[in-house]
Design an enzyme around this catalytic site. Sequence first.
Site, PDB file in Angstrom:
ATOM      1  N   ARG A 181      33.215  47.333  63.430  1.00 47.23           N
ATOM      2  CA  ARG A 181      33.290  45.884  63.582  1.00 47.23           C
ATOM      3  C   ARG A 181      32.464  45.411  64.778  1.00 47.23           C
ATOM      4  O   ARG A 181      32.195  46.175  65.697  1.00 47.23           O
ATOM      5  CB  ARG A 181      34.728  45.433  63.756  1.00 47.23           C
ATOM      6  CG  ARG A 181      35.471  45.256  62.427  1.00 47.23           C
ATOM      7  CD  ARG A 181      36.882  44.757  62.615  1.00 47.23           C
ATOM      8  NE  ARG A 181      37.676  45.666  63.414  1.00 47.23           N
ATOM      9  CZ  ARG A 181      37.956  45.493  64.694  1.00 47.23           C
ATOM     10  NH1 ARG A 181      37.543  44.412  65.335  1.00 47.23           N
ATOM     11  NH2 ARG A 181      38.683  46.380  65.345  1.00 47.23           N
ATOM     12  N   LYS A 326      39.341  42.593  57.923  1.00 50.07           N
ATOM     13  CA  LYS A 326      39.924  42.164  59.183  1.00 50.07           C
ATOM     14  C   LYS A 326      39.738  40.657  59.392  1.00 50.07           C
ATOM     15  O   LYS A 326      40.533  40.016  60.082  1.00 50.07           O
ATOM     16  CB  LYS A 326      39.386  42.999  60.347  1.00 50.07           C
ATOM     17  CG  LYS A 326      40.042  44.411  60.426  1.00 50.07           C
ATOM     18  CD  LYS A 326      41.445  44.312  60.893  1.00 50.07           C
ATOM     19  CE  LYS A 326      42.409  45.438  60.983  1.00 50.07           C
ATOM     20  NZ  LYS A 326      42.302  46.797  61.102  1.00 50.07           N
ATOM     21  N   HIS A 345      49.858  43.827  63.019  1.00 49.96           N
ATOM     22  CA  HIS A 345      48.842  44.877  62.857  1.00 49.96           C
ATOM     23  C   HIS A 345      49.583  46.215  62.890  1.00 49.96           C
ATOM     24  O   HIS A 345      49.661  46.879  63.917  1.00 49.96           O
ATOM     25  CB  HIS A 345      47.802  44.803  63.986  1.00 49.96           C
ATOM     26  CG  HIS A 345      46.648  45.739  63.780  1.00 49.96           C
ATOM     27  ND1 HIS A 345      45.977  46.350  64.813  1.00 49.96           N
ATOM     28  CD2 HIS A 345      46.047  46.174  62.647  1.00 49.96           C
ATOM     29  CE1 HIS A 345      45.016  47.114  64.324  1.00 49.96           C
ATOM     30  NE2 HIS A 345      45.035  47.032  63.025  1.00 49.96           N
ATOM     31  N   SER A 363      43.120  50.679  66.625  1.00 48.85           N
ATOM     32  CA  SER A 363      42.329  51.539  65.756  1.00 48.85           C
ATOM     33  C   SER A 363      42.337  52.993  66.258  1.00 48.85           C
ATOM     34  O   SER A 363      42.124  53.247  67.442  1.00 48.85           O
ATOM     35  CB  SER A 363      40.899  51.004  65.731  1.00 48.85           C
ATOM     36  OG  SER A 363      40.152  51.706  64.803  1.00 48.85           O
ATOM     37  N   LYS A 367      48.199  54.656  62.662  1.00 45.15           N
ATOM     38  CA  LYS A 367      48.937  53.813  61.711  1.00 45.15           C
ATOM     39  C   LYS A 367      48.819  54.369  60.287  1.00 45.15           C
ATOM     40  O   LYS A 367      49.819  54.555  59.589  1.00 45.15           O
ATOM     41  CB  LYS A 367      48.409  52.364  61.721  1.00 45.15           C
ATOM     42  CG  LYS A 367      48.613  51.613  63.011  1.00 45.15           C
ATOM     43  CD  LYS A 367      48.099  50.177  62.919  1.00 45.15           C
ATOM     44  CE  LYS A 367      46.621  50.059  62.629  1.00 45.15           C
ATOM     45  NZ  LYS A 367      45.736  50.615  63.674  1.00 45.15           N
ATOM     46  N   THR A 368      47.576  54.612  59.868  1.00 47.46           N
ATOM     47  CA  THR A 368      47.349  55.072  58.499  1.00 47.46           C
ATOM     48  C   THR A 368      47.893  56.488  58.300  1.00 47.46           C
ATOM     49  O   THR A 368      48.623  56.759  57.335  1.00 47.46           O
ATOM     50  CB  THR A 368      45.845  55.010  58.161  1.00 47.46           C
ATOM     51  OG1 THR A 368      45.402  53.667  58.351  1.00 47.46           O
ATOM     52  CG2 THR A 368      45.569  55.439  56.731  1.00 47.46           C
ATOM     53  N   ASP A 382      48.232  49.032  57.267  1.00 44.56           N
ATOM     54  CA  ASP A 382      47.527  48.322  58.338  1.00 44.56           C
ATOM     55  C   ASP A 382      47.939  46.874  58.618  1.00 44.56           C
ATOM     56  O   ASP A 382      47.905  46.458  59.762  1.00 44.56           O
ATOM     57  CB  ASP A 382      46.026  48.353  58.016  1.00 44.56           C
ATOM     58  CG  ASP A 382      45.157  48.023  59.208  1.00 44.56           C
ATOM     59  OD1 ASP A 382      45.336  48.657  60.258  1.00 44.56           O
ATOM     60  OD2 ASP A 382      44.302  47.138  59.094  1.00 44.56           O
ATOM     61  N   ARG A 447      34.937  56.390  56.800  1.00 41.93           N
ATOM     62  CA  ARG A 447      36.134  55.757  56.226  1.00 41.93           C
ATOM     63  C   ARG A 447      36.254  55.960  54.726  1.00 41.93           C
ATOM     64  O   ARG A 447      35.259  56.123  54.023  1.00 41.93           O
ATOM     65  CB  ARG A 447      36.059  54.242  56.461  1.00 41.93           C
ATOM     66  CG  ARG A 447      36.112  53.807  57.896  1.00 41.93           C
ATOM     67  CD  ARG A 447      37.548  53.674  58.335  1.00 41.93           C
ATOM     68  NE  ARG A 447      37.641  53.102  59.666  1.00 41.93           N
ATOM     69  CZ  ARG A 447      38.734  52.531  60.152  1.00 41.93           C
ATOM     70  NH1 ARG A 447      39.821  52.444  59.415  1.00 41.93           N
ATOM     71  NH2 ARG A 447      38.759  52.060  61.366  1.00 41.93           N
TER      72      ARG A 447
HETATM   73  N1  LIG Z   1      49.121  63.523  66.909  1.00 45.51           N
HETATM   74  C1  LIG Z   1      48.441  62.724  66.109  1.00 45.51           C
HETATM   75  N2  LIG Z   1      49.014  61.621  65.592  1.00 45.51           N
HETATM   76  C2  LIG Z   1      48.322  60.784  64.791  1.00 45.51           C
HETATM   77  N3  LIG Z   1      47.041  60.964  64.436  1.00 45.51           N
HETATM   78  C3  LIG Z   1      46.410  62.065  64.906  1.00 45.51           C
HETATM   79  C4  LIG Z   1      47.079  62.978  65.749  1.00 45.51           C
HETATM   80  N4  LIG Z   1      46.205  63.973  66.065  1.00 45.51           N
HETATM   81  C5  LIG Z   1      45.057  63.679  65.448  1.00 45.51           C
HETATM   82  N5  LIG Z   1      45.146  62.549  64.734  1.00 45.51           N
HETATM   83  C6  LIG Z   1      44.037  61.910  63.981  1.00 45.51           C
HETATM   84  O1  LIG Z   1      43.805  60.635  64.557  1.00 45.51           O
HETATM   85  C7  LIG Z   1      43.385  59.694  63.589  1.00 45.51           C
HETATM   86  C8  LIG Z   1      44.345  58.521  63.522  1.00 45.51           C
HETATM   87  O2  LIG Z   1      43.687  57.518  62.787  1.00 45.51           O
HETATM   88  P1  LIG Z   1      44.359  56.465  61.819  1.00 45.51           P
HETATM   89  O3  LIG Z   1      45.671  56.936  61.328  1.00 45.51           O
HETATM   90  O4  LIG Z   1      43.343  56.093  60.804  1.00 45.51           O
HETATM   91  O5  LIG Z   1      44.536  55.279  62.854  1.00 45.51           O
HETATM   92  P2  LIG Z   1      44.759  53.739  62.588  1.00 45.51           P
HETATM   93  O6  LIG Z   1      45.193  53.587  61.179  1.00 45.51           O
HETATM   94  O7  LIG Z   1      45.812  53.356  63.567  1.00 45.51           O
HETATM   95  O8  LIG Z   1      43.426  53.112  62.873  1.00 45.51           O
HETATM   96  C9  LIG Z   1      43.359  60.427  62.272  1.00 45.51           C
HETATM   97  O9  LIG Z   1      42.051  60.840  62.045  1.00 45.51           O
HETATM   98  C10 LIG Z   1      44.301  61.616  62.518  1.00 45.51           C
HETATM   99  O10 LIG Z   1      43.984  62.728  61.732  1.00 45.51           O
HETATM  100  C1  LIG Z   2      39.469  48.472  59.859  1.00 49.69           C
HETATM  101  C2  LIG Z   2      39.841  48.616  61.084  1.00 49.69           C
HETATM  102  O1  LIG Z   2      41.154  48.952  61.360  1.00 49.69           O
HETATM  103  P1  LIG Z   2      41.909  50.293  61.804  1.00 49.69           P
HETATM  104  O2  LIG Z   2      40.942  51.088  62.610  1.00 49.69           O
HETATM  105  O3  LIG Z   2      43.072  49.819  62.579  1.00 49.69           O
HETATM  106  O4  LIG Z   2      42.315  51.046  60.565  1.00 49.69           O
HETATM  107  C3  LIG Z   2      38.887  48.324  62.140  1.00 49.69           C
HETATM  108  O5  LIG Z   2      39.324  48.238  63.276  1.00 49.69           O
HETATM  109  O6  LIG Z   2      37.692  48.139  61.842  1.00 49.69           O
HETATM  110 MN   LIG Z   3      44.200  52.416  59.738  1.00 49.21          MN
END
Ligand SMILES: Nc1ncnc2c1ncn2[C@@H]1O[C@H](COP(=O)(O)OP(=O)(O)O)[C@@H](O)[C@H]1O
Ligand SMILES: C=C(OP(=O)(O)O)C(=O)O
Ligand SMILES: [Mn+2]
Length: 664
Positions: A181, A326, A345, A363, A367-368, A382, A447
């Site tokens: 972004r 977003k 969020h 980010s 979360k995911t 999200d 992604r």
């Molecule tokens: N202890 C942990 N808890 C959560 N995620 C972790 C951990 N260790 C490594 N990771 C990695 O960190 C990243 C978390 O990203 P994601 O869940 O997509 O974040 P968000 O959705 O908040 O943007 C993933 O690639 C995941 O595999």
């Molecule tokens: C799509 C996004 O969200 P997130 O990384 O929280 O999944 C972003 O920040 O560009």
């Molecule tokens: Mn996410």
Amino acid sequence: MASNGNNSHDFEFVSANVPNGLSKINTKPTDPEMCKDDTASTVKVSNLDELHALQRKKASAPTTPRNATNPSTPKSATPRAYVSEEERQKQQMQSVSASLASLTRQSGPQVIKGEPGRKKSPPKTVAAPKLDISDSALKFTHVLYNLSPPELYEQAIKYEKGSFIASTGALATLSGAKTGRSPKDKRVVKEETSKDDLWWGKGSPNIEMDEETFLVNRERAVDYLNSLEKVFVNDQFLNWDPQNRIKVRIISARAYHSLFMHNMCIRPTPEELEDFGTPDFTIYNAGQFPCNRYTHYMSSSTSIDINLKRKEMVILGTQYAGEMKKGLFSLMHYLMPKRGILSLHSGCNMGKAGDVALFFGLSGTGKTTLSTDPNRQLIGDDEHCWSDNGVSNIEGGCYAKCIDLSKEKEPEIWNAIKFGTVLENVVFEEHYRDVDYSDKSVTENTRAAYPIEYIPNVRLPCVGPHPKNIILLSCDAFGVLPPVSKLTHSQTMYHFISGYTALVAGTVDGVKEPTATFSACFGAAFIMLHPTKYAAMLAEKMQQHGATAWLVNTGWSGGSYGIGSRMKLAYTRKIINAIHDGTLLNANYVQTPIFNLSVPTEVNGVPSEILQPQNAWADKKQYDATLKKLAGLFQRNFEVYADYQVGGNSQLTKQILAAGPVLQ
Ligand SMILES: Nc1ncnc2c1ncn2[C@@H]1O[C@H](COP(=O)(O)OP(=O)(O)O)[C@@H](O)[C@H]1O
Ligand SMILES: C=C(OP(=O)(O)O)C(=O)O
Ligand SMILES: [Mn+2]
Ligand SMILES: [Ca+2]
């Protein structure tokens, strides 16, 4: 196989008595049950065009499945008047033409539904009356309306460089120069209907733009889109709460963008699409085309502009698809609080007992990853709403990070990367197209965008009761926050408003200092109102529904980045399990210095020595210094909020201010 157009079993073919004495071959069909090669019935066509036409059945729109017993489809109040298919299509195209209208020439383009190049004699176009004649008014714009994933695949592969089918069936594509972004290029129009509600100035993500300049960019985007041979139009929904559903239209130039939004927004049923009418909000994505830097307020070639009065968003100069999702989230952060609904969020899932958990975080904090849990139903990864009826997902899909994705650690996400899924900016082996998830050559922000039903234990419709646990995720690269702590009500508000995380920016150029990021409400880039507005709503809802809040560090342990290591995902999952099953609520707690956090002495499956971070650090002095440094950063960040009140409650405001770290 008979395919010459003759009906071969209508006559008898008898070979002549040939001189070499071969016996007579009788090809007359004897047993009607028996299928012989030369007796198969032929297709009833007279040419190849007709044959190819047979291949395709009448279309229906791809939809997001919903639970039949609890449909998230608001029943139309009035029965639909009968409208012929032709009339309906005409109305649809009139609506698209109106969306694409140039405001200066006051006319919409002549639009034709369907692909360019298809024979149409004469073309049935739809256009508004023209007040002036320009070259652009003389041409047609083909509209590819709500195409299905296979149709979008074909478009992407045929016309978009850098689009390939990966070995799992996902569509691998490139987002161009921008792979993330561009918050500095986001603009919000300051206009009379919303300006007094919005948060402006220091710390706000809403960088102002005037109405006139918005129209300059809108015209630029619309003229660009109309200059193309074809555009993609998606008419879809946001929010699974039927009473607060928003109709969105996305007009874009790339099949990649159309498929991305197909996956990320809620997909209408054919009936819902027929009744779609005028959208509540429209995105003009002209991402391949830059903004004009001579235009006011433009500080780069990228501009993402939101106009709440016009209910429009314009994207110029970035093809990163996350910008659309977003951007709509920002819209919801304005619309929902106006209705008394809190936009969040956060990820969200639900246990078998109906216990809902929210996962807030910036980010990359988890979360995911953590809301996707084989033991719980996924509500969303999200963006959510919390209303008086409970929680609802805003979206119809998930957008997972893929860097270092492994089948063992994240099997559900791994398996969701299949036909229909958009894979952005990943690197793959050129022949077999196996993706190398460890490859950061294009970006670290690789992604996957997939429809939410690609996760097997999805909850459809994506709604749930009031949350029981609120989990604040922080990826603390300083390594001083405990893996888990239980928060008091005022601590929750303090940490929610702070929105802390510390990721390590560049991991390739050797060891770098972690940099703290504070992002109000764990989503400062998307909020539209002052953070205290959302905080007050959260405080009220948590108290009303008795939710417990937790701070979970998914970042470093045993030292800062470079010395310690990232918390094992397996440990974080154990911690999350203990929160869900209630065992952590009844654990024994000790208080930490400075941050004054309540840390459990034991968590099933997690080594106790890491629960108190100082125990995991070899250098205790270094730990103390780092802890104090982080506390100072928190305090400095919070200074701006000292002048604000959270809701109408000055007592709560005082308590929140006192709930932060204390440096002696
Ligand atoms: N202890 C942990 N808890 C959560 N995620 C972790 C951990 N260790 C490594 N990771 C990695 O960190 C990243 C978390 O990203 P994601 O869940 O997509 O974040 P968000 O959705 O908040 O943007 C993933 O690639 C995941 O595999
Ligand atoms: C799509 C996004 O969200 P997130 O990384 O929280 O999944 C972003 O920040 O560009
Ligand atoms: Mn996410
Ligand atoms: Ca689908």
